[in-house]
Design a protein around this motif. Structure first.
Motif, PDB file in Angstrom:
ATOM      1  N   THR A 111       2.169  -0.046 -10.223  1.00 49.37           N
ATOM      2  CA  THR A 111       1.645  -0.048  -8.874  1.00 49.37           C
ATOM      3  C   THR A 111       1.933  -1.363  -8.178  1.00 49.37           C
ATOM      4  OG1 THR A 111      -0.492  -0.853  -9.624  1.00 49.37           O
ATOM      5  CG2 THR A 111      -0.209   1.524  -9.526  1.00 49.37           C
ATOM      6  N   SER A 150      -3.000   6.904  -1.004  1.00 52.65           N
ATOM      7  CA  SER A 150      -1.567   7.068  -1.223  1.00 52.65           C
ATOM      8  C   SER A 150      -1.218   8.544  -1.366  1.00 52.65           C
ATOM      9  CB  SER A 150      -1.132   6.315  -2.480  1.00 52.65           C
ATOM     10  OG  SER A 150       0.217   6.602  -2.783  1.00 52.65           O
ATOM     11  N   THR A 158      -0.385   1.429 -15.201  1.00 55.00           N
ATOM     12  CA  THR A 158      -0.875   0.865 -13.948  1.00 55.00           C
ATOM     13  C   THR A 158      -0.039  -0.313 -13.486  1.00 55.00           C
ATOM     14  OG1 THR A 158      -2.424  -0.564 -15.145  1.00 55.00           O
ATOM     15  CG2 THR A 158      -3.247   1.560 -14.404  1.00 55.00           C
ATOM     16  N   GLU A 182      -8.260   4.761  -9.251  1.00 58.24           N
ATOM     17  CA  GLU A 182      -7.510   5.970  -9.577  1.00 58.24           C
ATOM     18  C   GLU A 182      -8.307   7.205  -9.174  1.00 58.24           C
ATOM     19  OE1 GLU A 182      -6.163   6.029 -13.594  1.00 58.24           O
ATOM     20  OE2 GLU A 182      -5.152   4.089 -13.436  1.00 58.24           O
ATOM     21  N   VAL A 230      -6.165  -6.654  -0.690  1.00 55.20           N
ATOM     22  CA  VAL A 230      -6.535  -5.531  -1.547  1.00 55.20           C
ATOM     23  C   VAL A 230      -7.671  -5.985  -2.462  1.00 55.20           C
ATOM     24  CG1 VAL A 230      -5.765  -3.914  -3.318  1.00 55.20           C
ATOM     25  CG2 VAL A 230      -4.209  -4.568  -1.473  1.00 55.20           C
ATOM     26  N   SER A 260      -6.776   2.525  -2.277  1.00 54.41           N
ATOM     27  CA  SER A 260      -6.876   1.066  -2.147  1.00 54.41           C
ATOM     28  C   SER A 260      -8.030   0.702  -1.230  1.00 54.41           C
ATOM     29  CB  SER A 260      -5.584   0.481  -1.592  1.00 54.41           C
ATOM     30  OG  SER A 260      -4.506   0.714  -2.463  1.00 54.41           O
ATOM     31  N   ARG A 272      -9.736  -3.722  -4.336  1.00 53.64           N
ATOM     32  CA  ARG A 272      -9.812  -2.884  -5.516  1.00 53.64           C
ATOM     33  C   ARG A 272      -8.868  -1.696  -5.344  1.00 53.64           C
ATOM     34  NH1 ARG A 272     -14.059  -1.844  -9.163  1.00 53.64           N
ATOM     35  NH2 ARG A 272     -14.562  -4.018  -8.802  1.00 53.64           N
ATOM     36  N   ARG A 273      -8.246  -1.270  -6.446  1.00 53.18           N
ATOM     37  CA  ARG A 273      -7.486  -0.028  -6.446  1.00 53.18           C
ATOM     38  C   ARG A 273      -8.184   0.923  -7.419  1.00 53.18           C
ATOM     39  NH1 ARG A 273      -2.786  -1.088  -3.530  1.00 53.18           N
ATOM     40  NH2 ARG A 273      -1.805  -3.107  -3.889  1.00 53.18           N
ATOM     41  N   LEU A 316      -3.569   6.489  -6.186  1.00 55.46           N
ATOM     42  CA  LEU A 316      -4.381   5.295  -6.003  1.00 55.46           C
ATOM     43  C   LEU A 316      -5.025   5.268  -4.626  1.00 55.46           C
ATOM     44  CD1 LEU A 316      -2.146   2.504  -7.560  1.00 55.46           C
ATOM     45  CD2 LEU A 316      -4.211   3.514  -8.537  1.00 55.46           C
ATOM     46  N   HIS A 364      -7.996  -2.639 -10.827  1.00 58.72           N
ATOM     47  CA  HIS A 364      -7.905  -1.185 -10.879  1.00 58.72           C
ATOM     48  C   HIS A 364      -9.170  -0.639 -11.522  1.00 58.72           C
ATOM     49  CE1 HIS A 364      -3.659  -0.390  -9.769  1.00 58.72           C
ATOM     50  NE2 HIS A 364      -3.607  -1.675  -9.979  1.00 58.72           N
ATOM     51  N   VAL A 379       0.882  -1.168   0.000  1.00 59.13           N
ATOM     52  CA  VAL A 379       0.000   0.000   0.000  1.00 59.13           C
ATOM     53  C   VAL A 379       0.919   1.216   0.000  1.00 59.13           C
ATOM     54  CG1 VAL A 379      -2.012   1.067   1.064  1.00 59.13           C
ATOM     55  CG2 VAL A 379      -1.573  -1.363   1.422  1.00 59.13           C
TER      56      VAL A 379
END
Length: 353
Positions: free
Chosen positions: A85, A73, A82, A132, A127, A118, A129-130, A116, A100, A54
């Motif tokens: 990451t 972040s 991406t 943007e 994790v 998270s 989902r990430r 990002l 993502h 993270v």
């Protein structure tokens, strides 16, 4: 570095120790430059597990009964790549990229960087989902009903809204220069954002995605805490060394508490009798009696930073800006009864039952 050592209890009563031991929450400590979140058992102070990957995690938020944590972040990425990451261990790159979520360009403010957010499984740390978002994230919040999350973007002048029912980016609300901290009203219909750049506290309508009004809140408001009924905000005017007691309905400052040094985190006791404040510039922890305004101070060097009240008000967790530790503090004496060793720096601490 991982350590947990017990310090003298400084005369704690056996009843208090029993109450502390009887309740166990999970403490989530974002470790900043270590790119991780440490999960700790509040009863023992022992690490449960560390969530890794993270990057530059500063903001972290959750809500009781909600399965997710939302981690922001403080660093930006190349939106065209991406794959740069951090990928969780045991996850293929294809699956990682699929997790993502790219927001529709129509709802993203133009000309901003990309960072990002998270979404983590609160129980396992996985994790999920990430997402943007437009620019580095400072702090995050999750609504009490678990429906929404928000993230502040100091460089973008506003906040992102995340729909936790779909795990998707849901919009951007402009608030003011250098938005810092964010918190939801008890009924989850509104949110409040401190704008350090113009001395205001913005009130937002979540469903309409609009700013409804700005409340004057000192010179450079940062962290704040809302009362349980949402009628009062305790706002740290950090560099001025004061906390403002702000009545939400009238927008009036009804009390000011002076500390004479730079402040950072603050929180209110469960019964809302006491306000706890990290007086970072003086290496002190403060307790304000909210009925009388009397202030107690206890040395807690170096540089007390973020703080959160936990265990039904029996414990306070306080990080240090200058040392890799989180203190476990007994509220009545304001003394540390133990230390939790961490990596990096302890930022927005979350405690969940």
């Amino acid at each position: 570095m991982n350590r947990s050592r017990i310090l003298p209890a400084f005369g704690l009563t056996s009843a208090l120790m029993t109450a502390w031991a009887a309740q166990a929450d999970t403490v989530y400590i974002p470790e900043g430059s270590a790119d991780s979140v440490l999960m700790v058992d509040s009863k023992t102070g022992k690490p449960i597990r560390r969530i890794v990957g993270v990057e530059a995690v500063h903001g972290l938020a959750g809500a009781a009964g909600t399965p997710y944590l939302v981690a922001g972040s403080y660093s930006e990425i190349d939106p065209e790549n991406t794959s740069q990451t951090s990928k969780p261990e045991g996850v293929s790159q294809a699956d990682h990229n699929a997790h993502h979520s790219k927001p529709a360009k129509a709802v993203m403010p133009k000309g901003q960087g990309v960072s990002l957010l998270s979404v983590l499984d609160a129980e396992t740390g996985e994790v999920v989902r990430r997402i943007e978002v437009p620019g580095a994230v400072h702090h995050t919040a999750v609504s009490p009903d678990g429906r929404w999350a928000m993230a502040t973007h100091p460089g973008s002048g506003g906040v992102s809204v995340i729909d936790l029912s779909t795990l998707e980016y849901s919009g951007f609300i402009t608030t003011g220069p250098m938005p810092n901290y964010v918190s939801f009203s008890p009924d989850s219909s509104r949110a409040y954002v401190s704008n350090s750049g113009n001395g205001t506290l913005s009130e937002l309508d979540i469903e309409k995605r609009i700013l409804t009004r700005n409340l004057l809140a000192g010179e450079g408001p940062e962290h704040f805490a809302l009362s349980s009924d949402g009628t009062t905000a305790f706002v740290a005017d950090a560099e001025a060394g004061t906390v403002l007691r702000l009545d939400i309905a009238s927008a009036a400052v009804v009390a000011t508490y002076e500390f004479g040094a730079e402040l950072h985190g603050l929180d209110v006791s469960d019964r809302e009798e006491t306000l706890f404040v990290a007086v970072k510039g003086a290496g002190q922890l403060a307790a304000v009696d909210l009925s009388s305004g009397a202030i107690r101070l206890q040395q807690l060097p170096p540089a007390p930073y973020h703080l959160t009240v936990a265990d039904g008000g029996e414990t306070i967790f306080v990080s240090s800006r200058d040392a890799p530790i989180v203190w476990v503090v007994e509220p009545s004496s304001l003394r540390a009864i133990s230390e939790i060793g961490i990596e990096g720096e302890g930022h927005q601490i979350v405690v969940l039952p």
